[in-house]
Scaffold this motif. Structure first.
Motif, short mmCIF file in Angstrom:
data_model
loop_
_atom_site.label_atom_id
_atom_site.label_comp_id
_atom_site.label_asym_id
_atom_site.label_seq_id
_atom_site.Cartn_x
_atom_site.Cartn_y
_atom_site.Cartn_z
N GLY A 41 43.38 5.14 48.71
CA GLY A 41 42.58 5.55 49.85
C GLY A 41 43.40 5.78 51.10
O GLY A 41 44.60 5.53 51.14
N PRO A 42 42.74 6.26 52.16
CA PRO A 42 43.44 6.56 53.41
C PRO A 42 43.91 5.29 54.10
O PRO A 42 43.36 4.21 53.92
CB PRO A 42 42.37 7.28 54.24
CG PRO A 42 41.08 6.74 53.71
CD PRO A 42 41.30 6.52 52.24
N GLY A 43 44.96 5.44 54.90
CA GLY A 43 45.43 4.33 55.70
C GLY A 43 44.86 4.38 57.10
O GLY A 43 44.07 5.25 57.45
N LEU A 44 45.30 3.45 57.93
CA LEU A 44 44.84 3.41 59.31
C LEU A 44 45.30 4.64 60.07
O LEU A 44 44.73 4.97 61.12
CB LEU A 44 45.34 2.14 59.99
CG LEU A 44 44.68 1.77 61.32
CD1 LEU A 44 43.22 1.42 61.14
CD2 LEU A 44 45.43 0.60 61.98
N ASP A 45 46.33 5.32 59.56
CA ASP A 45 46.81 6.53 60.22
C ASP A 45 45.99 7.77 59.89
O ASP A 45 46.24 8.84 60.45
CB ASP A 45 48.29 6.77 59.90
CG ASP A 45 48.61 6.68 58.42
OD1 ASP A 45 47.71 6.34 57.63
OD2 ASP A 45 49.77 6.94 58.05
N ASP A 46 45.01 7.65 59.00
CA ASP A 46 44.03 8.73 58.82
C ASP A 46 43.32 8.92 60.17
O ASP A 46 42.94 7.94 60.82
CB ASP A 46 43.03 8.33 57.75
CG ASP A 46 41.88 9.30 57.63
OD1 ASP A 46 42.03 10.32 56.94
OD2 ASP A 46 40.81 9.03 58.25
N PRO A 47 43.14 10.16 60.63
CA PRO A 47 42.60 10.38 61.97
C PRO A 47 41.28 9.65 62.25
O PRO A 47 41.09 9.09 63.33
CB PRO A 47 42.43 11.90 62.04
CG PRO A 47 43.49 12.42 61.14
CD PRO A 47 43.57 11.43 60.00
N ASP A 172 53.11 -4.01 52.68
CA ASP A 172 52.51 -5.22 52.11
C ASP A 172 51.34 -4.91 51.18
O ASP A 172 50.71 -5.83 50.67
CB ASP A 172 52.04 -6.15 53.24
CG ASP A 172 53.21 -6.89 53.89
OD1 ASP A 172 54.29 -6.95 53.29
OD2 ASP A 172 53.03 -7.41 55.02
N GLY A 173 51.04 -3.62 50.99
CA GLY A 173 49.97 -3.24 50.08
C GLY A 173 48.58 -3.44 50.65
O GLY A 173 47.60 -3.52 49.91
N LEU A 174 48.47 -3.49 51.98
CA LEU A 174 47.19 -3.74 52.62
C LEU A 174 46.43 -2.45 52.86
O LEU A 174 47.03 -1.40 53.12
CB LEU A 174 47.40 -4.46 53.96
CG LEU A 174 48.13 -5.79 53.89
CD1 LEU A 174 48.33 -6.35 55.29
CD2 LEU A 174 47.37 -6.79 53.01
N ARG A 175 45.13 -2.53 52.82
CA ARG A 175 44.28 -1.41 53.11
C ARG A 175 44.02 -1.34 54.62
O ARG A 175 44.74 -1.96 55.41
CB ARG A 175 43.00 -1.51 52.28
CG ARG A 175 43.27 -1.25 50.79
CD ARG A 175 42.32 -1.93 49.85
NE ARG A 175 40.94 -1.44 49.97
CZ ARG A 175 39.94 -1.94 49.26
NH1 ARG A 175 40.14 -2.91 48.37
NH2 ARG A 175 38.72 -1.45 49.42
N ALA A 181 44.63 -5.34 61.33
CA ALA A 181 44.93 -6.71 61.75
C ALA A 181 46.37 -6.83 62.23
O ALA A 181 46.65 -7.52 63.22
CB ALA A 181 44.67 -7.68 60.59
N TYR A 182 47.28 -6.13 61.55
CA TYR A 182 48.67 -6.11 62.00
C TYR A 182 48.79 -5.41 63.35
O TYR A 182 49.49 -5.89 64.25
CB TYR A 182 49.53 -5.36 60.97
CG TYR A 182 49.94 -6.17 59.76
CD1 TYR A 182 49.39 -7.41 59.47
CD2 TYR A 182 50.92 -5.69 58.89
CE1 TYR A 182 49.77 -8.13 58.36
CE2 TYR A 182 51.34 -6.41 57.79
CZ TYR A 182 50.76 -7.63 57.51
OH TYR A 182 51.17 -8.34 56.41
N TYR A 183 48.13 -4.28 63.49
CA TYR A 183 48.20 -3.52 64.74
C TYR A 183 47.69 -4.35 65.92
O TYR A 183 48.34 -4.44 66.97
CB TYR A 183 47.40 -2.23 64.58
CG TYR A 183 47.25 -1.42 65.84
CD1 TYR A 183 48.35 -1.02 66.59
CD2 TYR A 183 45.98 -1.03 66.29
CE1 TYR A 183 48.22 -0.25 67.74
CE2 TYR A 183 45.84 -0.26 67.43
CZ TYR A 183 46.95 0.12 68.16
OH TYR A 183 46.80 0.87 69.28
N ASP A 184 46.53 -4.96 65.76
CA ASP A 184 45.97 -5.74 66.85
C ASP A 184 46.87 -6.91 67.21
O ASP A 184 47.00 -7.26 68.38
CB ASP A 184 44.57 -6.24 66.46
CG ASP A 184 43.80 -6.79 67.64
OD1 ASP A 184 43.52 -6.01 68.58
OD2 ASP A 184 43.50 -8.00 67.64
N ASP A 259 38.25 -1.33 54.02
CA ASP A 259 38.60 0.01 54.46
C ASP A 259 37.98 0.37 55.81
O ASP A 259 38.07 1.52 56.24
CB ASP A 259 38.20 1.04 53.41
CG ASP A 259 39.09 0.95 52.17
OD1 ASP A 259 40.32 0.92 52.32
OD2 ASP A 259 38.54 0.89 51.06
N LEU A 260 37.36 -0.60 56.47
CA LEU A 260 36.73 -0.37 57.77
C LEU A 260 35.81 0.84 57.74
O LEU A 260 35.86 1.73 58.61
CB LEU A 260 37.77 -0.21 58.88
CG LEU A 260 38.45 -1.49 59.37
CD1 LEU A 260 39.48 -1.18 60.46
CD2 LEU A 260 37.44 -2.50 59.91
#
Length: 276
Positions: A41-47, A172-175, A181-184, A259-260
């Motif tokens: 699936g898409p990552g957090l960098d998906d628009p 780390d294989g995170l969705r 969570a890392y970004y924040d 996946d928020l």
């Protein structure tokens, strides 16, 4: 946003920033087959996901989902880091505001903030306003009307915070939720090497759980990471309200929304927010 319109003037991260490259290397953490681990699936960098991330952070940093209104935001929130400003809370005392204004001066020579560069270099590492008052806040808001300054804020946010967080999350294989969570965490704590920095939060989590790329359960690992994040926040009085974790990120995790995916409902500092 003018200081008087801030609903909840509270601090964000900001230990002194250091290079994040070591954190973002899969080889450095011994993770094989990173691409396969993070390919679902898409990552957090998906628009669309990135837009959600910006709104989530803005709800905690500025008590609004309108993150684009924060280019002009500036105030001293009394956390020992001088002025906090802009879409991600660049601070005059931690170096990232200086980097931003230098970038803006490169792209728009002679801009209204360029004359403050000597003062920003002097106050770096302190909470001093020496050489900035009385007009720096006014001039910041003037600069924020310039699309070039807005783009500079976007680019520095991505370079220093967003891109390193997403890279490490994918390694780390995170969705999407884990990457957020890392970004924040990097937004609030930076990665200056102190006990409450992002790198140390992650290392603390790794003591009790493994991320998916290391064969662990993603939900269990994210609970461990958020536990470590709460611990770090409580090390500093200015960060002791942990609702951005407890009533936001933890809510999505307990719902299994890794996946928020909207709709999203959460609270920060007692305020309710919704993304449909």
């Amino acid at each position: 946003m003018d200081p008087e319109t801030t609903a909840h003037p509270h601090p964000s991260r900001r230990g002194v920033l250091a290079a994040l490259g070591a954190l973002t290397s899969a080889a450095a953490i011994g993770v094989p087959h990173v691409a396969a681990a993070s390919a679902a699936g898409p990552g957090l960098d998906d628009p669309a996901k990135k837009e959600i991330a910006m709104k989530l952070v803005s709800s905690a940093e500025n008590s609004t989902l309108d993150w684009k209104a924060q280019y002009q935001y500036i105030e001293d929130i009394g956390d020992g880091r001088g002025y906090t400003a802009g879409i991600i809370g660049f601070c005059s005392g931690t170096g990232d505001m200086l980097d931003l204004v230098e970038l803006y001066a490169d792209r728009r020579p002679g801009n209204v903030l360029a004359t403050y560069l000597p003062a920003l270099r002097r106050v770096d590492g302190t909470d001093s306003h020496d050489g900035l008052d009385p007009y720096f806040t006014r001039d910041w808001r003037r600069a924020a009307q310039d699309a070039v300054f807005q783009q500079a804020q976007n680019d520095e946010r991505d370079r220093v915070y967003f891109n390193p967080a997403v890279r490490q999350g994918k390694a780390d294989g995170l969705r999407v939720l884990g990457q957020f969570a890392y970004y924040d965490a990097i937004v609030m704590h930076g990665d200056g090497g102190d006990s409450a920095s992002f790198g140390n939060i992650r290392r603390r989590a790794l003591r009790t759980a493994r991320p998916p790329a290391q064969g662990g359960n993603e939900t269990a690992y994210l609970h461990a990471f958020l536990d470590a994040r709460v611990w770090a926040m409580k090390q500093e009085e200015a960060h002791s309200d942990t609702s951005r974790v407890d009533t936001a990120q933890r809510v999505f995790l307990r719902q299994g929304n890794l996946d928020l995916n909207p709709p999203l409902d959460w609270k920060v500092y007692g305020d309710s927010f919704h993304i449909g």
